[in-house]
Design a protein around this motif. Structure first.
Motif, PDB file in Angstrom:
ATOM      1  N   MET A 137      -1.715 -22.309  16.580  1.00  0.00           N
ATOM      2  CA  MET A 137      -2.383 -21.392  17.493  1.00  0.00           C
ATOM      3  C   MET A 137      -2.356 -19.999  16.864  1.00  0.00           C
ATOM      4  O   MET A 137      -1.347 -19.319  16.847  1.00  0.00           O
ATOM      5  N   ASP A 138      -3.486 -19.587  16.315  1.00  0.00           N
ATOM      6  CA  ASP A 138      -3.575 -18.304  15.634  1.00  0.00           C
ATOM      7  C   ASP A 138      -3.664 -17.155  16.617  1.00  0.00           C
ATOM      8  O   ASP A 138      -4.139 -17.295  17.740  1.00  0.00           O
ATOM      9  N   GLU A 139      -3.215 -16.009  16.155  1.00  0.00           N
ATOM     10  CA  GLU A 139      -3.352 -14.778  16.909  1.00  0.00           C
ATOM     11  C   GLU A 139      -4.729 -14.202  16.610  1.00  0.00           C
ATOM     12  O   GLU A 139      -5.248 -14.350  15.513  1.00  0.00           O
ATOM     13  N   PHE A 140      -5.296 -13.540  17.581  1.00  0.00           N
ATOM     14  CA  PHE A 140      -6.549 -12.827  17.351  1.00  0.00           C
ATOM     15  C   PHE A 140      -6.229 -11.499  16.680  1.00  0.00           C
ATOM     16  O   PHE A 140      -5.109 -11.007  16.771  1.00  0.00           O
ATOM     17  N   PHE A 167      -7.000  -7.481  16.302  1.00  0.00           N
ATOM     18  CA  PHE A 167      -7.531  -6.336  17.038  1.00  0.00           C
ATOM     19  C   PHE A 167      -7.467  -5.124  16.110  1.00  0.00           C
ATOM     20  O   PHE A 167      -6.512  -4.363  16.134  1.00  0.00           O
ATOM     21  N   VAL A 168      -8.490  -4.995  15.259  1.00  0.00           N
ATOM     22  CA  VAL A 168      -8.497  -3.948  14.240  1.00  0.00           C
ATOM     23  C   VAL A 168      -9.676  -2.992  14.375  1.00  0.00           C
ATOM     24  O   VAL A 168      -9.810  -2.074  13.579  1.00  0.00           O
ATOM     25  N   SER A 169     -10.513  -3.186  15.363  1.00  0.00           N
ATOM     26  CA  SER A 169     -11.758  -2.425  15.433  1.00  0.00           C
ATOM     27  C   SER A 169     -11.607  -1.044  16.053  1.00  0.00           C
ATOM     28  O   SER A 169     -12.455  -0.191  15.865  1.00  0.00           O
ATOM     29  N   GLY A 170     -10.574  -0.853  16.832  1.00  0.00           N
ATOM     30  CA  GLY A 170     -10.413   0.416  17.521  1.00  0.00           C
ATOM     31  C   GLY A 170     -11.103   0.479  18.867  1.00  0.00           C
ATOM     32  O   GLY A 170     -10.970   1.464  19.591  1.00  0.00           O
ATOM     33  N   ARG A 171     -11.830  -0.570  19.235  1.00  0.00           N
ATOM     34  CA  ARG A 171     -12.506  -0.635  20.537  1.00  0.00           C
ATOM     35  C   ARG A 171     -12.456  -2.067  21.037  1.00  0.00           C
ATOM     36  O   ARG A 171     -12.669  -3.019  20.290  1.00  0.00           O
ATOM     37  N   LEU A 172     -12.224  -2.204  22.332  1.00  0.00           N
ATOM     38  CA  LEU A 172     -12.162  -3.518  22.965  1.00  0.00           C
ATOM     39  C   LEU A 172     -13.455  -4.299  22.763  1.00  0.00           C
ATOM     40  O   LEU A 172     -13.429  -5.488  22.416  1.00  0.00           O
ATOM     41  N   CYS A 173     -14.594  -3.643  22.965  1.00  0.00           N
ATOM     42  CA  CYS A 173     -15.876  -4.345  22.850  1.00  0.00           C
ATOM     43  C   CYS A 173     -16.107  -4.857  21.427  1.00  0.00           C
ATOM     44  O   CYS A 173     -16.641  -5.955  21.242  1.00  0.00           O
ATOM     45  N   LEU A 174     -15.691  -4.098  20.435  1.00  0.00           N
ATOM     46  CA  LEU A 174     -15.868  -4.535  19.044  1.00  0.00           C
ATOM     47  C   LEU A 174     -14.868  -5.625  18.681  1.00  0.00           C
ATOM     48  O   LEU A 174     -15.166  -6.486  17.851  1.00  0.00           O
ATOM     49  N   ASP A 175     -13.687  -5.587  19.313  1.00  0.00           N
ATOM     50  CA  ASP A 175     -12.734  -6.679  19.097  1.00  0.00           C
ATOM     51  C   ASP A 175     -13.288  -7.990  19.654  1.00  0.00           C
ATOM     52  O   ASP A 175     -13.112  -9.044  19.053  1.00  0.00           O
ATOM     53  N   LEU A 176     -13.968  -7.921  20.794  1.00  0.00           N
ATOM     54  CA  LEU A 176     -14.610  -9.136  21.306  1.00  0.00           C
ATOM     55  C   LEU A 176     -15.719  -9.581  20.359  1.00  0.00           C
ATOM     56  O   LEU A 176     -15.817 -10.768  20.028  1.00  0.00           O
ATOM     57  N   ALA A 177     -16.546  -8.654  19.887  1.00  0.00           N
ATOM     58  CA  ALA A 177     -17.616  -9.005  18.932  1.00  0.00           C
ATOM     59  C   ALA A 177     -17.019  -9.661  17.693  1.00  0.00           C
ATOM     60  O   ALA A 177     -17.645 -10.538  17.088  1.00  0.00           O
ATOM     61  N   GLY A 178     -15.794  -9.274  17.334  1.00  0.00           N
ATOM     62  CA  GLY A 178     -15.126  -9.832  16.166  1.00  0.00           C
ATOM     63  C   GLY A 178     -14.555 -11.217  16.362  1.00  0.00           C
ATOM     64  O   GLY A 178     -13.939 -11.760  15.447  1.00  0.00           O
ATOM     65  N   THR A 179     -14.772 -11.823  17.523  1.00  0.00           N
ATOM     66  CA  THR A 179     -14.313 -13.206  17.724  1.00  0.00           C
ATOM     67  C   THR A 179     -15.309 -14.214  17.160  1.00  0.00           C
ATOM     68  O   THR A 179     -15.083 -15.421  17.254  1.00  0.00           O
ATOM     69  N   LYS A 180     -16.393 -13.716  16.580  1.00  0.00           N
ATOM     70  CA  LYS A 180     -17.280 -14.562  15.788  1.00  0.00           C
ATOM     71  C   LYS A 180     -17.337 -13.913  14.410  1.00  0.00           C
ATOM     72  O   LYS A 180     -17.772 -12.772  14.267  1.00  0.00           O
ATOM     73  N   LEU A 181     -16.873 -14.637  13.406  1.00  0.00           N
ATOM     74  CA  LEU A 181     -16.735 -14.093  12.062  1.00  0.00           C
ATOM     75  C   LEU A 181     -17.832 -14.594  11.133  1.00  0.00           C
ATOM     76  O   LEU A 181     -18.438 -15.628  11.381  1.00  0.00           O
ATOM     77  N   ASP A 229      -8.856 -20.783  24.403  1.00  0.00           N
ATOM     78  CA  ASP A 229      -8.957 -19.712  23.411  1.00  0.00           C
ATOM     79  C   ASP A 229      -9.339 -18.401  24.093  1.00  0.00           C
ATOM     80  O   ASP A 229      -8.799 -17.345  23.784  1.00  0.00           O
ATOM     81  N   MET A 230     -10.282 -18.490  25.015  1.00  0.00           N
ATOM     82  CA  MET A 230     -10.726 -17.299  25.741  1.00  0.00           C
ATOM     83  C   MET A 230      -9.561 -16.701  26.531  1.00  0.00           C
ATOM     84  O   MET A 230      -9.358 -15.485  26.519  1.00  0.00           O
ATOM     85  N   GLY A 231      -8.792 -17.532  27.191  1.00  0.00           N
ATOM     86  CA  GLY A 231      -7.637 -17.052  27.943  1.00  0.00           C
ATOM     87  C   GLY A 231      -6.613 -16.386  27.035  1.00  0.00           C
ATOM     88  O   GLY A 231      -6.040 -15.349  27.374  1.00  0.00           O
ATOM     89  N   ARG A 232      -6.392 -16.976  25.859  1.00  0.00           N
ATOM     90  CA  ARG A 232      -5.468 -16.368  24.892  1.00  0.00           C
ATOM     91  C   ARG A 232      -5.976 -15.003  24.442  1.00  0.00           C
ATOM     92  O   ARG A 232      -5.207 -14.055  24.332  1.00  0.00           O
ATOM     93  N   TRP A 233      -7.286 -14.901  24.171  1.00  0.00           N
ATOM     94  CA  TRP A 233      -7.849 -13.613  23.759  1.00  0.00           C
ATOM     95  C   TRP A 233      -7.644 -12.568  24.859  1.00  0.00           C
ATOM     96  O   TRP A 233      -7.261 -11.436  24.578  1.00  0.00           O
ATOM     97  N   MET A 234      -7.862 -12.956  26.101  1.00  0.00           N
ATOM     98  CA  MET A 234      -7.696 -12.018  27.228  1.00  0.00           C
ATOM     99  C   MET A 234      -6.261 -11.508  27.317  1.00  0.00           C
ATOM    100  O   MET A 234      -6.032 -10.328  27.568  1.00  0.00           O
ATOM    101  N   ARG A 235      -5.300 -12.412  27.109  1.00  0.00           N
ATOM    102  CA  ARG A 235      -3.883 -12.000  27.128  1.00  0.00           C
ATOM    103  C   ARG A 235      -3.564 -11.094  25.939  1.00  0.00           C
ATOM    104  O   ARG A 235      -2.934 -10.055  26.091  1.00  0.00           O
ATOM    105  N   GLN A 236      -4.002 -11.506  24.740  1.00  0.00           N
ATOM    106  CA  GLN A 236      -3.690 -10.731  23.540  1.00  0.00           C
ATOM    107  C   GLN A 236      -4.396  -9.375  23.546  1.00  0.00           C
ATOM    108  O   GLN A 236      -3.877  -8.407  22.977  1.00  0.00           O
ATOM    109  N   ALA A 237      -5.542  -9.284  24.202  1.00  0.00           N
ATOM    110  CA  ALA A 237      -6.255  -8.008  24.340  1.00  0.00           C
ATOM    111  C   ALA A 237      -5.614  -7.142  25.421  1.00  0.00           C
ATOM    112  O   ALA A 237      -6.035  -6.013  25.644  1.00  0.00           O
TER     113      ALA A 237
END
Length: 190
Positions: free
Chosen positions: A1-4, A6-20, A35-43
């Motif tokens: 289970m990988d960690e997401f 969060f390097v973009s400096g903005r929440l919206c760009l971190d979400l955009a970064g969930t597709k590489l 995965d979505m639930g994990r992203w919400m917690r990690q964010a």
């Protein structure tokens, strides 16, 4: 289970970064509702997202893609191009009207964050609206790695940040450059 990441400096760009790697490998990081639930917690949007479903996952992915389209095409200019841009703008604006996660303090003084998919969509979309309407948008860049499509806000003092993150792309580029220099040096010495 990988960690997401969060390097973009903005929440919206971190979400955009969930597709590489959108130009090549198109790697999806939100493969399942869990995965979505994990992203919400990690964010740090929700402490316990509760049960997630595929409908919620599709809504989050749709907002993610709308944010990516808008950031890449912003500012719109006199004639916003195409239905895709208008659809993305409508998607972000609709989500920005949703409620935000509820923040409360418990008796020990600890912050609790509650809500569901609607509240997460509302928070991410409002962050996108804030970014696109602010002077900070002018500092938004795409990673210098030609394969990477991650977006970030360059808040470095010099404004010379090139990589989405050193661990993600910067160190790989530096290592490849080092190997290339060493190889050239070896060739020149022989």
């Amino acid at each position: 289970m990988d960690e997401f990441v969060f390097v973009s400096g903005r929440l919206c760009l971190d979400l955009a970064g969930t597709k590489l790697w959108r130009r090549s490998l198109r790697t999806e990081l939100l493969n399942s509702p869990s995965d979505m639930g994990r992203w919400m917690r990690q964010a740090e949007l929700l402490d316990d997202p509760g049960p997630m479903d595929t409908r919620g996952l599709e809504r989050v992915r749709r907002l993610r893609e709308a944010i990516y389209v808008l950031v890449r095409a912003w500012p719109p200019g006199d004639d916003p191009s195409g239905a895709g841009f208008r659809d993305a703008l409508a998607e972000v604006n609709d989500a920005a009207r949703l409620p935000l996660p509820r923040h409360q303090l418990d008796v020990s003084g600890r912050l609790t964050r509650t809500g569901g998919v609607d509240e997460v969509l509302g928070a991410v979309a409002r962050d996108a609206v804030d970014l696109l309407s602010s002077a900070q948008f002018g500092k938004t860049k795409e990673c210098a790695n030609p394969d990477c499509t991650r977006l970030f806000v360059d808040v470095s003092r010099s404004g010379a940040r090139r990589w989405c993150g050193m661990a993600e792309c910067g160190n790989k580029h530096k290592a490849a450059s080092y190997r290339k220099r060493k190889k050239q040096q070896t060739v020149m010495e022989t």
